[in-house]
Design a protein around this motif. Structure first.
Motif, PDB file in Angstrom:
ATOM      1  N   LEU A   1      -8.037  -4.123  -0.745  1.00  0.00           N
ATOM      2  CA  LEU A   1      -6.617  -4.318  -1.037  1.00  0.00           C
ATOM      3  C   LEU A   1      -6.182  -3.383  -2.153  1.00  0.00           C
ATOM      4  O   LEU A   1      -6.978  -2.972  -2.986  1.00  0.00           O
ATOM      5  CB  LEU A   1      -6.389  -5.766  -1.497  1.00  0.00           C
ATOM      6  CG  LEU A   1      -6.791  -6.867  -0.513  1.00  0.00           C
ATOM      7  CD1 LEU A   1      -6.805  -8.200  -1.220  1.00  0.00           C
ATOM      8  CD2 LEU A   1      -5.824  -6.899   0.663  1.00  0.00           C
ATOM      9  N   ASP A   2      -4.875  -3.060  -2.150  1.00  0.00           N
ATOM     10  CA  ASP A   2      -4.286  -2.401  -3.319  1.00  0.00           C
ATOM     11  C   ASP A   2      -3.927  -3.506  -4.288  1.00  0.00           C
ATOM     12  O   ASP A   2      -2.956  -4.220  -4.084  1.00  0.00           O
ATOM     13  CB  ASP A   2      -3.031  -1.646  -2.902  1.00  0.00           C
ATOM     14  CG  ASP A   2      -3.391  -0.363  -2.202  1.00  0.00           C
ATOM     15  OD1 ASP A   2      -3.721   0.599  -2.894  1.00  0.00           O
ATOM     16  OD2 ASP A   2      -3.358  -0.360  -0.950  1.00  0.00           O
TER      17      ASP A   2
ATOM     18  N   VAL B   1      -1.821  -9.478  -5.500  1.00  0.00           N
ATOM     19  CA  VAL B   1      -1.604  -9.695  -6.941  1.00  0.00           C
ATOM     20  C   VAL B   1      -2.867 -10.321  -7.514  1.00  0.00           C
ATOM     21  O   VAL B   1      -3.221 -11.451  -7.184  1.00  0.00           O
ATOM     22  CB  VAL B   1      -0.382 -10.597  -7.195  1.00  0.00           C
ATOM     23  CG1 VAL B   1      -0.117 -10.710  -8.690  1.00  0.00           C
ATOM     24  CG2 VAL B   1       0.836 -10.054  -6.485  1.00  0.00           C
ATOM     25  N   ARG B   2      -3.510  -9.556  -8.379  1.00  0.00           N
ATOM     26  CA  ARG B   2      -4.837  -9.940  -8.858  1.00  0.00           C
ATOM     27  C   ARG B   2      -4.731 -10.977  -9.984  1.00  0.00           C
ATOM     28  O   ARG B   2      -3.952 -10.817 -10.914  1.00  0.00           O
ATOM     29  CB  ARG B   2      -5.541  -8.688  -9.377  1.00  0.00           C
ATOM     30  CG  ARG B   2      -6.834  -8.972 -10.116  1.00  0.00           C
ATOM     31  CD  ARG B   2      -7.521  -7.698 -10.543  1.00  0.00           C
ATOM     32  NE  ARG B   2      -6.606  -6.596 -10.804  1.00  0.00           N
ATOM     33  CZ  ARG B   2      -6.935  -5.324 -10.672  1.00  0.00           C
ATOM     34  NH1 ARG B   2      -8.124  -5.002 -10.247  1.00  0.00           N
ATOM     35  NH2 ARG B   2      -6.070  -4.370 -10.948  1.00  0.00           N
TER      36      ARG B   2
ATOM     37  N   SER C   1       0.829  -1.198   0.000  1.00  0.00           N
ATOM     38  CA  SER C   1       0.000   0.000   0.000  1.00  0.00           C
ATOM     39  C   SER C   1       0.871   1.259   0.000  1.00  0.00           C
ATOM     40  O   SER C   1       0.616   2.219  -0.738  1.00  0.00           O
ATOM     41  CB  SER C   1      -0.903  -0.061   1.234  1.00  0.00           C
ATOM     42  OG  SER C   1      -1.665   1.084   1.304  1.00  0.00           O
ATOM     43  N   ALA C   2       1.922   1.233   0.816  1.00  0.00           N
ATOM     44  CA  ALA C   2       2.820   2.393   0.886  1.00  0.00           C
ATOM     45  C   ALA C   2       3.512   2.622  -0.453  1.00  0.00           C
ATOM     46  O   ALA C   2       3.640   3.765  -0.917  1.00  0.00           O
ATOM     47  CB  ALA C   2       3.858   2.166   1.989  1.00  0.00           C
ATOM     48  N   LEU C   3       3.929   1.537  -1.087  1.00  0.00           N
ATOM     49  CA  LEU C   3       4.597   1.680  -2.393  1.00  0.00           C
ATOM     50  C   LEU C   3       3.620   2.218  -3.443  1.00  0.00           C
ATOM     51  O   LEU C   3       3.986   3.057  -4.275  1.00  0.00           O
ATOM     52  CB  LEU C   3       5.196   0.332  -2.828  1.00  0.00           C
ATOM     53  CG  LEU C   3       5.883   0.296  -4.189  1.00  0.00           C
ATOM     54  CD1 LEU C   3       6.939   1.404  -4.320  1.00  0.00           C
ATOM     55  CD2 LEU C   3       6.530  -1.063  -4.448  1.00  0.00           C
ATOM     56  N   SER C   4       2.381   1.766  -3.374  1.00  0.00           N
ATOM     57  CA  SER C   4       1.388   2.279  -4.324  1.00  0.00           C
ATOM     58  C   SER C   4       1.189   3.776  -4.128  1.00  0.00           C
ATOM     59  O   SER C   4       1.080   4.542  -5.101  1.00  0.00           O
ATOM     60  CB  SER C   4       0.041   1.566  -4.135  1.00  0.00           C
ATOM     61  OG  SER C   4       0.195   0.207  -4.441  1.00  0.00           O
ATOM     62  N   ASN C   5       1.147   4.201  -2.861  1.00  0.00           N
ATOM     63  CA  ASN C   5       1.015   5.644  -2.574  1.00  0.00           C
ATOM     64  C   ASN C   5       2.214   6.408  -3.146  1.00  0.00           C
ATOM     65  O   ASN C   5       2.056   7.488  -3.732  1.00  0.00           O
ATOM     66  CB  ASN C   5       0.937   5.883  -1.059  1.00  0.00           C
ATOM     67  CG  ASN C   5      -0.392   5.415  -0.501  1.00  0.00           C
ATOM     68  OD1 ASN C   5      -1.366   5.303  -1.248  1.00  0.00           O
ATOM     69  ND2 ASN C   5      -0.428   5.117   0.792  1.00  0.00           N
TER      70      ASN C   5
END
Lengths: 507, 392
Positions: free
Chosen positions: A243-244, A213-214, A35-39
């Motif tokens: 989830l991200d 991971v979708r 989540s932090a990396l996505s931000n």
């Protein structure tokens, strides 16, 4: 029935009846880091070289976490070293990038939390699956080729009291050699070769995947009007917070091939300056190399067990190189090692013979450039060649072949390039060179095998590189370096760049 | 299409288009149709300029017309390998029929042999193991009679008659082979004969007997004498009423397999197969049937050849009746043969599978028409499409 037909029958049957399941793995620390990396990715400016590099390294780390069944604090993952390096690079962001600094610091913090944990969720889930299915044999496939030895030891430890035969396969899983009762892919099915799904090797195939991971379905490779049912992916989803989600392709490490365009220096002869087709390859330890992608090009590879035993040297067609293989390269000096040793074996004759080689190859290349390979082939046939074709003409002009197999072909070439009167002399000279190359190949192989038996290779496996110092008489150092990624593209480069190791900035 | 249907003695200039004949076969299928219905269905398929149906009848033996003037397909006497003929042996020696997928591939070969036109037949399978050799086996067995029937005998006669005078040949008399030299063709009482000089005698071989004559591929130390017994006994039940000796002693390039050289070689030489003759199973290799030229040696007679994917085929053995692209890589790098139908085997574990399938779908989207042929058996993971490519 023969084993070959048996195997084919089983594979055909399995392709229809095999079951595909996705088992999602939840872990709070992973979720926080993702989540932090996505931000951070959302916060950083696009096309900024500094942030591109930082994000690429963090994504690589995320991929290693997603794909490697080892504890988060396992030294083979090297999270602490990566963090230290990243923190050093990010030390000035408060002044240079104040808007992005909080997101970057949060990401680093989340990663540092992970780096201190001894959890190994993937290995724990493999154990649970073995308990659930009670297979006699299991294959665990990991897309990441890093940390293979450590991953295997942790899976073995997790299954210590389970009576199951385990094999760990790294890379794309293109060829799982035997049928298994259960096959577990670490990560989504889309990370692997379609063969794992389309020609399954087990009745039960599971993608053990972090929930972030979708993957909601399996690719459809049916032909039009196929009567085969669409393959179903049975999903055992994690319940809970949103989830991200990341697409499988996006979760793979993004390799930068920018180094391919980097200008090279160094003296080259005219022949060495020829343009050749090459494929960029990323190797373990932040190295990269361009490999020959011309038809008939071949490479030397070393097959290793994770304990460093049962090593086999094998020459393979260049197009068969895949991730996870160990590529044997010259790491001290450069250029063609076979050619150099052959020249030493030839002694004083070498210079003269090489000049003769260059002379006829140069002539042939000149004709190809001005008239095209097809026209040259026609002309050679007119002059008595038996096997001239556009493809063969290109191969003859390349470095793989020192002379043609048939004398009639060679004679036609000599006549074309204006050396018709010296055909006997050139035929003999190229024969001498050919024998010297063969002897050099045998010598190198022997030296390498001897060096392998005396080198404490196993301890270096984690780094993905084994170095072999050859005998003093010949000198030089060869290394077997693990292939981490192959570029999809083929580039035209100067021949002298092929086979030279380059240091690249890949985490 | 050259190959099995081109030797009917009719000039290709006068012949109806092979694709048209194939469409006619599809239209008629197992039905009996009036000429009006045939013409209407042809028009529905966009064929407005079909030749006169009488012309088609005159130039093709694939159709027959009954007393009521209705058209149907003339069944050809091709040899078809039965599920009860080719199989394998268990370790204890008991008979095991071929599994469904293998039987289907045999039938792909035999159906391909009797399907006219320059079609593309794409088979996608989980694994390509044994696929190319089984298809080639079906194809070669289905065309084994060529040269054996009076119609095919005429074709073989024409091939022999075109030999230069002085060519060395062998004549099979029962089990024995005799050397001879070809000395031209003679016509007596309206019948044609091959003139052969064997030792001190001149022999005249009529058209119906010419299958016993074979050109020797090399004049230097050519072997005569008895042919390998093992091949003959294995072939006998597979070839039904075609004499194995005649089959083994004639060369005709039926199948060109492109790609997977090492695998095809190993599979064709795998002695795991067996032919069932009565209650006796005779172990053998599929190479006895498909007779790959590069494996039979200089002296041997061939029915197939094998080249690497992307390798240029020098057609010194003649134009093949069908090309089998063995593998995604072979399909991606395929060379096109004018007027030769092709079978593409795309293994779904092949590295270039996605690229090959994408090429197949592009070709299929631009097709001129489909062909309805046998359906793959269920639960084998096999897919197929058969169509006429627009570019061919």
């Amino acid at each position: 029935m023969s084993s070959g037909l048996d195997l084919a029958t089983a594979t055909n049957r399995l392709s229809e009846v095999a079951l595909f399941r996705r088992v999602e793995v939840a872990n709070d620390s992973i979720a926080s880091f993702v989540s932090a990396l996505s931000n951070l990715e959302r916060a950083v400016p696009k096309d900024d070289e500094f942030w591109d590099t930082v994000v690429r390294r963090l994504r690589r780390t995320r991929f290693d976490l997603f794909s490697t069944p080892v504890p988060f604090n396992d030294p083979s993952l090297g999270l602490v070293a990566r963090l230290d390096s990243l923190e050093s690079d990010l030390s000035t962001i408060d002044s240079g990038y104040p808007e992005q600094a909080p997101a970057a610091r949060d990401t680093i913090f989340r990663l540092r939390v992970l780096a201190g944990q001894s959890e190994n969720p993937m290995a724990e889930h493999v154990r649970r699956l073995v308990g659930e299915y009670e297979p006699l044999s299991i294959a665990v496939v990991t897309r990441s080729t890093r940390s293979a030895r450590s991953a295997e030891s942790h899976i073995v430890a997790a299954l210590e009291d389970c009576p199951v035969a385990l094999s760990l396969i790294q890379g794309l899983g293109e060829s799982v050699p035997f049928l298994r009762d259960l096959l577990v892919c670490i990560g989504p099915f889309r990370w692997y070769s379609p063969a794992l799904v389309e020609a399954p090797n087990a009745p039960i195939n599971i993608s053990l995947c972090y929930a972030q991971v979708r993957e909601t379905d399996l690719p459809d490779y049916r032909l039009p009007r196929s009567t085969r049912p669409l393959r179903q992916l049975l999903i055992q989803a994690v319940q809970g917070a949103s989830l991200d989600l990341i697409d499988p392709q996006e979760a793979l490490p993004q390799v930068s091939w920018a180094w391919v365009d980097r200008p090279e220096s160094g003296g080259r002869t005219e022949v060495e300056d020829e343009e050749r087709l090459a494929r960029p390859v990323l190797l373990a330890g932040g190295l990269a190399v361009l490999i020959d992608a011309e038809p008939a090009a071949s490479l030397l590879t070393l097959e290793l067990n994770t304990d460093g035993a049962a090593r086999v040297l094998r020459r393979i067609p260049a197009e068969e190189l895949v991730e996870g293989m160990f590529l044997v390269l010259r790491t001290e000096g450069g250029g063609d090692f076979v050619e150099e040793i052959a020249d030493r074996l030839l002694g004083d004759n070498a210079a003269r013979l090489r000049e003769m080689q260059r002379e006829w190859k140069r002539g042939l290349v000149r004709h190809i450039r001005s008239d095209g390979a097809a026209a040259v082939a026609s002309e050679l046939i007119r002059r008595g060649s038996e096997r001239a074709s556009a493809g063969n003409v290109r191969r003859w002009a390349g470095d793989e072949l020192l002379r043609t197999e048939l004398r009639s072909d060679f004679q036609a070439i000599m006549s074309l390039v204006g050396l018709g009167e010296s055909v006997d002399e050139y035929w003999r000279a190229m024969g001498t060179l050919h024998s010297a190359h063969q002897r050099a190949g045998v010598l190198i192989r022997r030296m390498l095998l001897r060096a392998m038996t005396t080198t404490g290779a196993a301890s270096d496996l984690a780094s993905g590189r084994l170095d072999f110092t050859l005998e003093d008489q010949m000198g030089g150092q060869l290394s077997a370096v693990r292939v981490e990624s192959l570029a999809d593209m083929v580039v035209s480069v100067q021949k002298s760049r092929i086979g030279r190791l380059t240091v690249v900035d890949e985490a | 299409m050259t190959g099995p249907t081109s030797d009917d003695g009719v000039s290709t200039v006068d012949k109806p288009d092979d694709d048209l004949l194939a469409r006619l076969e599809t239209i008629i299928g197992r039905r009996r149709l009036s000429p009006q219905a045939v013409a209407t269905e042809l028009r529905h398929r966009g064929v407005d300029s079909a030749p006169n149906l009488e012309t088609i009848l005159a130039h093709s033996n694939r159709f027959r017309v009954d007393a009521n003037g209705r058209w149907s397909i003339q069944e050809t006497p091709e040899v078809k390998v039965s599920r009860r003929t080719l199989g394998t042996l268990s370790p204890s020696g008991s008979w095991i029929p071929l599994p469904d997928w293998a039987q289907f591939l045999l039938e792909v070969g035999s159906t391909a042999a009797r399907t006219r036109g320059t079609w593309s037949w794409v088979v996608s399978l989980p694994t390509r193991s044994y696929a190319a050799v089984l298809i080639a086996t079906g194809f070669v067995i289905a065309t084994a009679r060529e040269g054996g029937s009076s119609r095919g005998g005429a074709a073989w006669f024409r091939q022999l008659a075109a030999l230069p005078k002085g060519t060395s040949v062998t004549i099979r008399d029962g089990e024995r082979l005799t050397k001879a030299v070809f000395d031209g063709v003679r016509t007596e009482n309206g019948n044609k004969y091959l003139v052969l000089q064997a030792r001190s005698e001149t022999r005249l071989i009529p058209v119906g007997e010419c299958v016993r004559v074979t050109p020797r591929r090399s004049t230097a130390s050519a072997s005569t004498g008895t042919i390998r017994l093992a091949d003959r006994t294995f072939l006998k039940p597979l070839l039904n009423r075609v004499e194995p000796l005649d089959f083994m002693r004639r060369s005709k390039l039926q199948c060109l397999i492109c790609g997977g050289v090492n695998d095809v070689r190993a599979e064709s030489l795998d002695a795991t197969f067996a032919a069932l003759s009565g209650s006796t199973a005779i172990r053998g290799r599929l190479q006895s049937v498909i007779r790959i030229a590069r494996l039979v040696g200089q002296q041997g007679h061939f029915r197939s050849d094998l080249v690497a994917a992307g390798e240029t085929y020098d057609d010194n053995l003649g134009q093949p009746a069908v090309v089998i692209h063995n593998g995604a890589d072979a399909y991606v790098r395929r060379a096109r043969f004018d007027n030769v139908p092709e079978i593409a085997l795309i293994g779904r574990s092949d590295r270039q599978m996605e690229t090959a399938l994408s090429l197949v779908l592009t070709a299929y989207s631009q097709r001129r028409g489909d062909l309805q042929v046998l359906a793959p058996p269920p639960s084998t993971g096999i897919d197929q499409i058969v169509f006429f490519e627009d570019s061919r």
